[in-house]
Enzyme design. Structure first.
Site, PDB file in Angstrom:
ATOM      1  N   TYR A 108      -7.001   1.495  12.013  1.00  0.00           N
ATOM      2  CA  TYR A 108      -6.779   1.369  13.454  1.00  0.00           C
ATOM      3  C   TYR A 108      -8.101   1.442  14.231  1.00  0.00           C
ATOM      4  O   TYR A 108      -8.203   0.909  15.330  1.00  0.00           O
ATOM      5  CB  TYR A 108      -5.876   2.501  13.955  1.00  0.00           C
ATOM      6  CG  TYR A 108      -4.406   2.177  13.932  1.00  0.00           C
ATOM      7  CD1 TYR A 108      -3.777   1.813  12.742  1.00  0.00           C
ATOM      8  CD2 TYR A 108      -3.644   2.241  15.094  1.00  0.00           C
ATOM      9  CE1 TYR A 108      -2.419   1.533  12.726  1.00  0.00           C
ATOM     10  CE2 TYR A 108      -2.289   1.964  15.083  1.00  0.00           C
ATOM     11  CZ  TYR A 108      -1.689   1.608  13.894  1.00  0.00           C
ATOM     12  OH  TYR A 108      -0.351   1.329  13.886  1.00  0.00           O
ATOM     13  N   LYS A 163      -2.872   3.834  -1.404  1.00  0.00           N
ATOM     14  CA  LYS A 163      -2.912   2.763  -2.401  1.00  0.00           C
ATOM     15  C   LYS A 163      -4.190   2.946  -3.226  1.00  0.00           C
ATOM     16  O   LYS A 163      -5.118   2.129  -3.170  1.00  0.00           O
ATOM     17  CB  LYS A 163      -2.891   1.393  -1.712  1.00  0.00           C
ATOM     18  CG  LYS A 163      -1.550   1.023  -1.120  1.00  0.00           C
ATOM     19  CD  LYS A 163      -0.557   0.489  -2.157  1.00  0.00           C
ATOM     20  CE  LYS A 163      -0.948  -0.886  -2.642  1.00  0.00           C
ATOM     21  NZ  LYS A 163      -0.024  -1.371  -3.709  1.00  0.00           N
ATOM     22  N   ASP A 167       3.526   1.690  -1.428  1.00  0.00           N
ATOM     23  CA  ASP A 167       4.610   0.707  -1.590  1.00  0.00           C
ATOM     24  C   ASP A 167       5.779   1.332  -2.363  1.00  0.00           C
ATOM     25  O   ASP A 167       6.945   1.171  -1.990  1.00  0.00           O
ATOM     26  CB  ASP A 167       4.105  -0.579  -2.256  1.00  0.00           C
ATOM     27  CG  ASP A 167       3.393  -0.344  -3.586  1.00  0.00           C
ATOM     28  OD1 ASP A 167       2.994   0.812  -3.875  1.00  0.00           O
ATOM     29  OD2 ASP A 167       3.219  -1.321  -4.343  1.00  0.00           O
ATOM     30  N   ASP A 210       2.385   4.477  10.065  1.00  0.00           N
ATOM     31  CA  ASP A 210       3.066   3.696  11.100  1.00  0.00           C
ATOM     32  C   ASP A 210       4.289   3.018  10.494  1.00  0.00           C
ATOM     33  O   ASP A 210       5.397   3.086  11.030  1.00  0.00           O
ATOM     34  CB  ASP A 210       2.081   2.658  11.666  1.00  0.00           C
ATOM     35  CG  ASP A 210       2.690   1.848  12.788  1.00  0.00           C
ATOM     36  OD1 ASP A 210       3.414   2.425  13.611  1.00  0.00           O
ATOM     37  OD2 ASP A 210       2.444   0.628  12.830  1.00  0.00           O
ATOM     38  N   ASP A 250       8.554   4.191  10.613  1.00  0.00           N
ATOM     39  CA  ASP A 250       9.638   3.333  11.117  1.00  0.00           C
ATOM     40  C   ASP A 250      10.747   3.215  10.072  1.00  0.00           C
ATOM     41  O   ASP A 250      11.935   3.231  10.408  1.00  0.00           O
ATOM     42  CB  ASP A 250       9.112   1.926  11.462  1.00  0.00           C
ATOM     43  CG  ASP A 250       8.685   1.806  12.926  1.00  0.00           C
ATOM     44  OD1 ASP A 250       8.348   2.842  13.534  1.00  0.00           O
ATOM     45  OD2 ASP A 250       8.692   0.674  13.466  1.00  0.00           O
TER      46      ASP A 250
HETATM   47  C1  IPM Z   1       3.533   3.932  17.032  1.00  0.00           C
HETATM   48  C2  IPM Z   1       3.305   2.596  17.634  1.00  0.00           C
HETATM   49  C3  IPM Z   1       1.843   2.456  17.992  1.00  0.00           C
HETATM   50  C4  IPM Z   1       1.061   2.486  16.704  1.00  0.00           C
HETATM   51  C5  IPM Z   1       1.485   1.218  18.825  1.00  0.00           C
HETATM   52  C6  IPM Z   1       2.294   1.110  20.082  1.00  0.00           C
HETATM   53  C7  IPM Z   1       0.013   1.199  19.145  1.00  0.00           C
HETATM   54  O1  IPM Z   1       3.760   1.593  16.776  1.00  0.00           O
HETATM   55  O2  IPM Z   1       3.232   4.935  17.695  1.00  0.00           O
HETATM   56  O3  IPM Z   1       4.024   3.989  15.905  1.00  0.00           O
HETATM   57  O4  IPM Z   1       0.928   1.471  16.010  1.00  0.00           O
HETATM   58  O5  IPM Z   1       0.564   3.564  16.385  1.00  0.00           O
HETATM   59 MG    MG Z   2       4.799   2.324  15.071  1.00  0.00          MG
END
Ligand code: IPM
Ligand code: MG
Length: 365
Positions: free
Chosen positions: A142, A192, A225, A249, A253
């Protein structure tokens, strides 16, 4: 005694709507439990760009450095897609994480009993699920340099750099081990190491921190993975997962969706301890700004309300109130209240964002 300070940054899309519901909860605690905060509110993301031409004004950055905690809604929207990279709403959020040095992003994935049936996985796989992802959040690909889009010969290249120092890995590993001690005492580290040198170093340092100071905690390593696959196969094998910024990230999710909806998951991003003994901290829902449903009363405010519960617990030493709030949410869900993200097409009439907030406040009573 001075009141603890909280800077509220509702942001874009559904951010302001869900934050309105959090404010109801904050007022309730003020009126009924004597919890008073020195509240302030400002802009971040696209709305800050509209007002000031930057996704985070320097004054707001300075304010964030001073307060005891920041509570953020969400940033982003399609109208900002064509802005230059440094002006994009997301840069506001990333600047807060970076300049406040918020390196440990805690993302719990907890399945509320009332929602176990709603997960895309079988009920027995997710019922009772309670895992914590600790995502490194100030470094990695990032932020690594060099980065950019460059001309090379007759074509362009897009370049980003995955970079981790030993101390960056060390400190986030310690956060994960400390958390594990207060939970089920297990850490799984994901990288990884089979293809990335940064992963080799990651694995080595996490192991070293463990062997030096945390031998009481069970440590395993997994390629990221395979970790994604295991999260979907049998998520209850995990307690704390520690991983880098990008894998974290994605994995968070994935883990969030196991619980039924992204609309349910809070997060805390913690940095070094300040002089007053509190960690630098920003709290935010895992979900984004959801521009497609913004302004329609369809957003689920629970992730943001649970983020405030995390603030009560980690920044303000109000663990009892955090528990109360989480229990109020459980009971509201158990009573059948659902925002659209928690319903199938034939499941009847959903609660609006504000009805959900009101129900949670009523359950607090
Ligand atoms: C998160 C989001 C952020 C990230 C974005 C909005 C920059 O996806 O907080 O998970 O990628 O960190
Ligand atoms: Mg995110």
């Amino acid at each position: 005694m001075t009141k603890p300070s909280l800077l509220i940054l509702p942001g874009d899309g559904i951010g302001p709507e869900v934050m309105t519901e959090v404010r109801k909860v904050i007022s309730w605690f003020g009126q009924n439990r004597g919890l008073e905060f020195d509240l302030s509110e400002d802009l971040v993301g696209g709305c800050a760009y509209d007002a000031h031409g930057t996704p985070l004004h320097d004054d707001v950055m300075a304010k964030a450095q001073e307060v005891d905690a920041v509570l953020l809604g969400a940033v982003g929207g399609p109208e900002y897609d064509n802005l230059g990279f440094d002006l994009k709403p997301e840069r506001g959020l990333l600047r807060l994480r970076k300049e406040m040095d918020l390196f440990a992003n805690l993302r719990p994935a907890q399945c509320f009993d009332a929602l176990a049936d709603f997960s895309s996985l079988k009920t027995e796989i997710v019922a009772g699920l309670d895992i914590m992802i600790v995502r490194e959040s100030t470094s990695g690909v990032y932020f690594g340099e060099p980065r950019g889009i460059f001309q090379e010969g007759n074509e362009r290249i897009g370049l980003n750099t995955q970079r981790y120092t030993e101390s960056e890995i060390d400190r986030v590993a310690r956060s994960a081990f400390e958390l594990a001690r207060r939970r089920n005492n297990k850490v799984c580290s994901m990288e990884k190491a089979n293809v990335m040198e940064s992963g080799v170093l990651w694995r080595e340092i996490v192991q070293k921190v463990h062997d030096a100071d945390y031998t009481d905690v069970e440590l395993t390593h997994m390629y990221a993975d395979a970790g994604a696959m295991q999260l979907c196969r049998w998520p209850k094998q995990f307690d704390v997962i520690v991983t880098d910024n990008l894998f974290g990230d994605i994995l968070s999710d994935t883990a969030a969706m196991l619980t039924g909806s992204l609309g349910m998951l809070p997060s805390a991003t913690l940095g070094p301890f300040m002089e007053n003994g509190r960690p630098k901290a920003m709290y935010e829902p895992v979900h984004g700004s959801a521009p497609d449903i913004a302004g329609k009363g369809k957003a689920n405010p629970i992730a943001c309300i649970l983020s405030f519960a995390m603030a009560l617990r980690y920044s303000f030493d109000n663990g009892a109130e955090a528990n109360m709030l989480e229990q109020a949410i459980e009971s509201v869900l158990a009573s059948g209240a659902r925002t659209p993200d928690l319903m199938g097409p034939d499941d009847g009439k959903p609660f609006t964002t504000s009805q959900m907030g009101d129900a949670i406040v009523a359950a607090l009573r």
